[in-house]
Design an enzyme around this catalytic site. Sequence first.
Site, PDB file in Angstrom:
ATOM      1  N   GLY A  33       0.665  -1.214   0.326  1.00  0.00           N
ATOM      2  CA  GLY A  33      -0.097   0.005  -0.040  1.00  0.00           C
ATOM      3  C   GLY A  33       0.595   1.178   0.016  1.00  0.00           C
ATOM      4  O   GLY A  33       0.090   2.189  -0.330  1.00  0.00           O
ATOM      5  N   GLU A  46       3.827  -6.792   1.740  1.00  0.00           N
ATOM      6  CA  GLU A  46       3.360  -7.359   0.233  1.00  0.00           C
ATOM      7  C   GLU A  46       3.399  -6.072  -0.528  1.00  0.00           C
ATOM      8  O   GLU A  46       2.322  -5.452  -1.020  1.00  0.00           O
ATOM      9  CB  GLU A  46       2.151  -7.813   0.289  1.00  0.00           C
ATOM     10  CG  GLU A  46       1.758  -8.856   1.284  1.00  0.00           C
ATOM     11  CD  GLU A  46       0.407  -9.259   1.936  1.00  0.00           C
ATOM     12  OE1 GLU A  46      -0.693  -8.552   1.280  1.00  0.00           O
ATOM     13  OE2 GLU A  46       0.090 -10.264   2.515  1.00  0.00           O
ATOM     14  N   GLY A 105       3.370  -3.692  -3.811  1.00  0.00           N
ATOM     15  CA  GLY A 105       3.292  -3.562  -5.127  1.00  0.00           C
ATOM     16  C   GLY A 105       3.705  -2.423  -5.945  1.00  0.00           C
ATOM     17  O   GLY A 105       4.749  -2.241  -6.329  1.00  0.00           O
ATOM     18  N   ARG A 106       2.826  -1.361  -5.910  1.00  0.00           N
ATOM     19  CA  ARG A 106       3.156  -0.098  -6.665  1.00  0.00           C
ATOM     20  C   ARG A 106       4.349   0.615  -6.175  1.00  0.00           C
ATOM     21  O   ARG A 106       5.080   0.983  -6.962  1.00  0.00           O
ATOM     22  CB  ARG A 106       1.958   0.844  -6.030  1.00  0.00           C
ATOM     23  CG  ARG A 106       1.772   2.051  -6.881  1.00  0.00           C
ATOM     24  CD  ARG A 106       1.035   3.077  -6.190  1.00  0.00           C
ATOM     25  NE  ARG A 106      -0.400   2.640  -5.890  1.00  0.00           N
ATOM     26  CZ  ARG A 106      -1.435   2.808  -6.456  1.00  0.00           C
ATOM     27  NH1 ARG A 106      -1.328   3.189  -7.802  1.00  0.00           N
ATOM     28  NH2 ARG A 106      -2.627   2.044  -6.520  1.00  0.00           N
ATOM     29  N   ARG A 133      -5.958   3.996 -15.333  1.00  0.00           N
ATOM     30  CA  ARG A 133      -6.106   4.365 -14.210  1.00  0.00           C
ATOM     31  C   ARG A 133      -6.752   5.614 -13.989  1.00  0.00           C
ATOM     32  O   ARG A 133      -7.576   6.015 -13.133  1.00  0.00           O
ATOM     33  CB  ARG A 133      -4.687   4.516 -13.394  1.00  0.00           C
ATOM     34  CG  ARG A 133      -3.954   2.984 -13.158  1.00  0.00           C
ATOM     35  CD  ARG A 133      -2.655   3.459 -12.384  1.00  0.00           C
ATOM     36  NE  ARG A 133      -2.924   4.078 -10.981  1.00  0.00           N
ATOM     37  CZ  ARG A 133      -2.741   5.192 -10.777  1.00  0.00           C
ATOM     38  NH1 ARG A 133      -2.031   5.908 -11.446  1.00  0.00           N
ATOM     39  NH2 ARG A 133      -2.884   5.576  -9.416  1.00  0.00           N
ATOM     40  N   TYR A 192     -10.036   5.653 -11.730  1.00  0.00           N
ATOM     41  CA  TYR A 192      -9.757   6.259 -10.520  1.00  0.00           C
ATOM     42  C   TYR A 192      -9.563   7.971 -10.581  1.00  0.00           C
ATOM     43  O   TYR A 192      -9.076   8.360  -9.677  1.00  0.00           O
ATOM     44  CB  TYR A 192      -8.623   5.849  -9.787  1.00  0.00           C
ATOM     45  CG  TYR A 192      -8.291   4.437  -9.749  1.00  0.00           C
ATOM     46  CD1 TYR A 192      -9.096   3.559  -8.914  1.00  0.00           C
ATOM     47  CD2 TYR A 192      -7.187   4.153 -10.217  1.00  0.00           C
ATOM     48  CE1 TYR A 192      -8.573   2.063  -8.905  1.00  0.00           C
ATOM     49  CE2 TYR A 192      -7.014   2.469 -10.464  1.00  0.00           C
ATOM     50  CZ  TYR A 192      -7.622   1.680  -9.609  1.00  0.00           C
ATOM     51  OH  TYR A 192      -7.521   0.353  -9.627  1.00  0.00           O
ATOM     52  N   CYS A 236     -13.440   4.876 -28.177  1.00  0.00           N
ATOM     53  CA  CYS A 236     -14.723   5.609 -28.263  1.00  0.00           C
ATOM     54  C   CYS A 236     -15.562   5.617 -26.946  1.00  0.00           C
ATOM     55  O   CYS A 236     -16.480   5.118 -26.586  1.00  0.00           O
ATOM     56  CB  CYS A 236     -15.535   4.676 -29.327  1.00  0.00           C
ATOM     57  SG  CYS A 236     -14.671   5.075 -30.799  1.00  0.00           S
ATOM     58  N   GLU A 237     -14.845   6.302 -25.920  1.00  0.00           N
ATOM     59  CA  GLU A 237     -15.565   6.488 -24.584  1.00  0.00           C
ATOM     60  C   GLU A 237     -15.177   8.232 -24.206  1.00  0.00           C
ATOM     61  O   GLU A 237     -13.786   8.546 -24.402  1.00  0.00           O
ATOM     62  CB  GLU A 237     -14.903   5.698 -23.530  1.00  0.00           C
ATOM     63  CG  GLU A 237     -15.251   4.224 -23.766  1.00  0.00           C
ATOM     64  CD  GLU A 237     -16.535   3.875 -23.098  1.00  0.00           C
ATOM     65  OE1 GLU A 237     -17.083   4.500 -22.313  1.00  0.00           O
ATOM     66  OE2 GLU A 237     -17.003   2.433 -23.344  1.00  0.00           O
ATOM     67  N   TYR A 275      -0.218  -0.900 -12.302  1.00  0.00           N
ATOM     68  CA  TYR A 275      -1.490  -1.061 -12.366  1.00  0.00           C
ATOM     69  C   TYR A 275      -1.750  -0.455 -13.774  1.00  0.00           C
ATOM     70  O   TYR A 275      -2.805   0.373 -13.956  1.00  0.00           O
ATOM     71  CB  TYR A 275      -2.250  -0.459 -11.268  1.00  0.00           C
ATOM     72  CG  TYR A 275      -1.961  -0.926  -9.897  1.00  0.00           C
ATOM     73  CD1 TYR A 275      -2.550  -2.417  -9.681  1.00  0.00           C
ATOM     74  CD2 TYR A 275      -1.205  -0.315  -9.049  1.00  0.00           C
ATOM     75  CE1 TYR A 275      -2.381  -2.894  -8.537  1.00  0.00           C
ATOM     76  CE2 TYR A 275      -1.009  -1.220  -7.647  1.00  0.00           C
ATOM     77  CZ  TYR A 275      -1.584  -2.461  -7.499  1.00  0.00           C
ATOM     78  OH  TYR A 275      -1.351  -3.159  -6.454  1.00  0.00           O
TER      79      TYR A 275
END
Length: 425
Positions: free
Chosen positions: A248, A285, A287-288, A324, A328, A354-355, A382
């Site tokens: 985290g 643990e 990650g990022r 991302r 988010y 197309c969004e 991510y």
Amino acid sequence: MTAITTLPGQPHIAYAGDQLHVEGLRLSDLARVHGTPLFVYSKAAMLSALAAYQRGFAGRQAQICYAMKANSSLAILQVFADAGCGFDIVSGGELARVLAAGGDPAKVIFSGVGKTRHEMKQALQVGIGCFNVESEAELDVLSAVAVDLGKVAPVSLRVNPNVDPKTHPYISTGLKGNKFGIAHEDALRAYRHAASLPGLKVVGIDCHIGSQITDSTPYLDAMDRVLDLVADVESAGIPIHHIDFGGGLGINYNGDTPPEADALWAQLLAKLDARGYGQRQLMIEPGRSLVGNAGVCLTEVLYLKPGEQKNFCIVDAAMNDLPRPAMYQAFHQIVPVTPRSGDGKVYDVVGPVCESGDWIGRDRQLLVQAGDVLAVLSAGAYCMSMASNYNTRGRAAEILVDGTKAHLIRQRESAFDTFALEQLV
Ligand SMILES: *Cc1c(COP(=O)(O)O)cnc(C)c1O
């Protein structure tokens, strides 16, 4: 001497003269040779992020398990496996990747709220280190699967310390009302239940309170809550062999100032020592924080489209490559790999999908022309692991830079690759 300008928080990504480099290689060259969109990672940046944790844990019994969902490309896993890391996995697919990359299953922790029987069996057969269990119902199923195989499953219970990591709601996981973990007040009962089941051996406790955390306070609070539980569980006669504090830790995306891993752990270890738990087996643990600032995504400017309210800079990377921002409202810095001199204009940097949610950066000051290559920074975590084939866009290629060597670690997906498993009726 050419002037070297490093980018904040990413010492291995720097301008030398007017060319952005990853380690010893010019990104403009990599884009020309391999095409765009292209992910480029610095091996040295990953190892130096890992080294901060290793320094923090010097003299302790600690196992670093890279949370591979952040970036699960095989060569990235290989870098961490070779450096002695274990892995935090969340699916049987991730376990298959660990094995394919040469990782040690005994150093694997299996997290996640929804493990299937099949995944449990697969993990027991290869002898993974620990299952991080998130509900009492899962304890029963895991025990039954283990008994069927004639095995005993090592388990840790993921407890929910109910602290607010003050991050985006989608990446906060340790609060009441999240789907994750076992509530603090139910944890002792769950431990008693686990200890009573024939297919399980209780080995640890874990928590993971969220992601992109930029302050040490939530960690310190969570640690207090977890240690209170360790005391309660052990006085009920159930020994806890390891304590796992999850991942985290945040990175610098846009002037964020998270603590360095070694500084954070100096604070946490001081608390552990003060409470008498400093010599326990520890697990983390991350990650990022191991990969996020080690990667960039290169993208070519296709068109500039001036508008009455907004100017658009349309690039060849999109939300399928860099999910991302759409998911988010996340911020990634966007810089030219070969800057032009002048002031430029304010653009929304958008992809071809197309969004309307397909944007990569909003209101960015850029001096660009069609054909220029931009680097989307902090794209190591991510991004590729969340990439999709939406709009039948093949996923990008990936390069791992090691000094002046560029290794192609993933080929660009062709349109054919994206529908290779489909069939006409
Ligand atoms: C995602 C996750 C991590 C890693 O989180 P980062 O913010 O990337 O460090 C660690 N543990 C668990 C259980 C996770 O789900």
